[in-house]
Design an enzyme around this catalytic site. Structure first.
Site, PDB file in Angstrom:
ATOM      1  N   SER A 251       0.803  -1.274   0.261  1.00 11.58           N
ATOM      2  CA  SER A 251      -0.040  -0.032  -0.163  1.00 11.58           C
ATOM      3  C   SER A 251       0.937   1.232   0.038  1.00 11.58           C
ATOM      4  O   SER A 251       2.255   0.979   0.058  1.00 11.58           O
ATOM      5  CB  SER A 251      -0.912  -0.101   1.226  1.00 11.58           C
ATOM      6  OG  SER A 251      -0.180   0.048   2.322  1.00 11.58           O
ATOM      7  N   LYS A 252       0.458   2.447   0.161  1.00 10.83           N
ATOM      8  CA  LYS A 252       1.047   3.730   0.086  1.00 10.83           C
ATOM      9  C   LYS A 252       2.023   3.749   1.366  1.00 10.83           C
ATOM     10  O   LYS A 252       3.030   4.553   1.269  1.00 10.83           O
ATOM     11  CB  LYS A 252       0.100   4.953   0.059  1.00 10.83           C
ATOM     12  CG  LYS A 252      -0.677   4.857  -1.302  1.00 10.83           C
ATOM     13  CD  LYS A 252      -1.439   6.188  -1.383  1.00 10.83           C
ATOM     14  CE  LYS A 252      -2.284   6.237  -2.717  1.00 10.83           C
ATOM     15  NZ  LYS A 252      -3.613   6.165  -2.268  1.00 10.83           N
ATOM     16  N   ARG A 253       1.519   2.928   2.205  1.00 11.53           N
ATOM     17  CA  ARG A 253       2.687   3.087   3.476  1.00 11.53           C
ATOM     18  C   ARG A 253       3.846   2.443   3.396  1.00 11.53           C
ATOM     19  O   ARG A 253       4.911   2.776   3.716  1.00 11.53           O
ATOM     20  CB  ARG A 253       2.199   1.951   4.562  1.00 11.53           C
ATOM     21  CG  ARG A 253       0.803   2.566   5.219  1.00 11.53           C
ATOM     22  CD  ARG A 253       0.611   1.748   6.469  1.00 11.53           C
ATOM     23  NE  ARG A 253       0.377   0.479   6.346  1.00 11.53           N
ATOM     24  CZ  ARG A 253       1.432  -0.575   6.472  1.00 11.53           C
ATOM     25  NH1 ARG A 253       2.459  -0.146   7.166  1.00 11.53           N
ATOM     26  NH2 ARG A 253       1.068  -1.701   6.252  1.00 11.53           N
TER      27      ARG A 253
END
Ligand code: GLU
Ligand code: ZN
Length: 313
Positions: A251-253
């Site tokens: 994910s963007k994390r």
């Protein structure tokens, strides 16, 4: 089994990204597999932009995805910027097709109006829940007569029992799953992914759908819609997901998983493709390779059946 008998039909595959963010290593890996499958069979590769979920669409993301795919060496024969006989290839420009399919399904009794609220459904349907996170199983309240004629209805597809089974090219025979009758058009006029994807895969004559494992649980529903439209469904192949080095879904994390970011850091397309190919069991971890060089040796049986954890770079 619900799938076509393998025929002499020309192979037509597709990649259908949603422009909600940048292309990252996970979606690029799925695109690579779909592309390899089509190229190995001398087939056509279609690119379709799935931008119906407008609140989630990120400005500029569609163009960025196309740019990153090209940069990696993944080309397409029909799609945005490449005209073809099944244009347009952008879902927001295909609403007339979805509307026509919905009318057909309503006329033939496969789709019915539903006026239940989420709350009402949750109150009636305690357990069991559906195969995905799309809420509780619909109890069928409006199947014969709508519960609240004063409300604007959504439209639901009458899911057959048992749900269609299918043969997955990676996972093999797969039992059908469903959460009961599901929404194909929301009360606010949004066409659901489940309907749009089937209408498009049929219209574009896709013979095999290659996509991420997260959509495996949708497949029975899509086969059921195809059958209701009087068509046979394509074949299906689901690619296990990629996890970050921490074991969490990408994910963007996760810093540095966007292809554009890796490029900005100075990585070459061949380095990134090599890394993806290694997670598919096609090369060893340090190879630099172009997608084209992988076509001949592409072997489905090497794809791991479990999620792949990326090694930190
Ligand atoms: N647009 C969907 C996604 O990006 C994929 C749909 C599909 O391949 O069937 O998750
Ligand atoms: Zn209802």
């Amino acid at each position: 089994m619900a799938n076509d008998v393998p025929s002499q039909k020309r192979y037509r595959g597709r990649f259908a990204p949603s422009p909600t963010g940048l292309l990252h290593l996970g979606s690029a890996r799925t695109a690579l597999v779909a592309w390899l499958r089509a190229r190995q069979r001398d087939g056509d590769f279609v690119l379709r932009m799935e931008d119906l979920d407008t609140p989630r669409v990120a400005p500029g993301a569609a163009d960025a995805i196309l740019r990153d795919l090209r940069w990696l060496g993944l080309d397409w024969d029909e799609g945005p910027d490449v005209s073809g006989p099944h244009a347009p290839y952008v879902q927001s420009e295909r609403r007339a097709q979805y509307s026509a399919a919905l009318r057909t399904l309503e006329r033939t009794g496969y789709v019915y109006p539903c006026t239940c609220s989420r709350k009402e459904i949750a109150a009636i349907a305690s357990a069991p829940h559906g195969p995905e996170d799309d809420g509780p199983r619909y109890p069928g309240t409006c199947r014969s007569v709508v519960s609240h004629p004063d409300r604007t209805p959504s439209f639901r597809f009458r899911m057959p029992e048992p749900a269609p089974a299918f043969i997955d090219a990676v996972f093999g025979p797969t039992e059908g799953s469903s959460a009961g009758d599901f929404i194909v058009m929301r009360a606010d006029g949004f066409y659901a992914y489940q309907l749009a994807v089937v209408v498009d895969d049929l219209a574009m004559r896709i013979t095999e759908v290659v996509r991420g494992e997260d959509l495996r649980a949708s497949t029975s529903r899509q086969i059921a819609i195809a059958h209701a439209l009087g068509a046979s469904a394509p074949m299906y192949m689901h690619v296990p997901l990629v996890l970050g080095p921490d074991g969490e879904r990408l994910s963007k994390r996760h810093a540095s998983t966007a292809i554009a970011e890796l490029r900005d850091q100075g990585q070459s397309a061949e380095q990134i493709v090599g890394r993806l190919a290694a997670t598919l069991g096609l090369v060893d971890d340090t190879t630099r390779v172009s997608p084209r060089q992988l076509v001949e040796g592409f072997d489905l049986s090497k794809i791991p059946h479990t999620a792949t954890r990326l090694s930190p770079v």
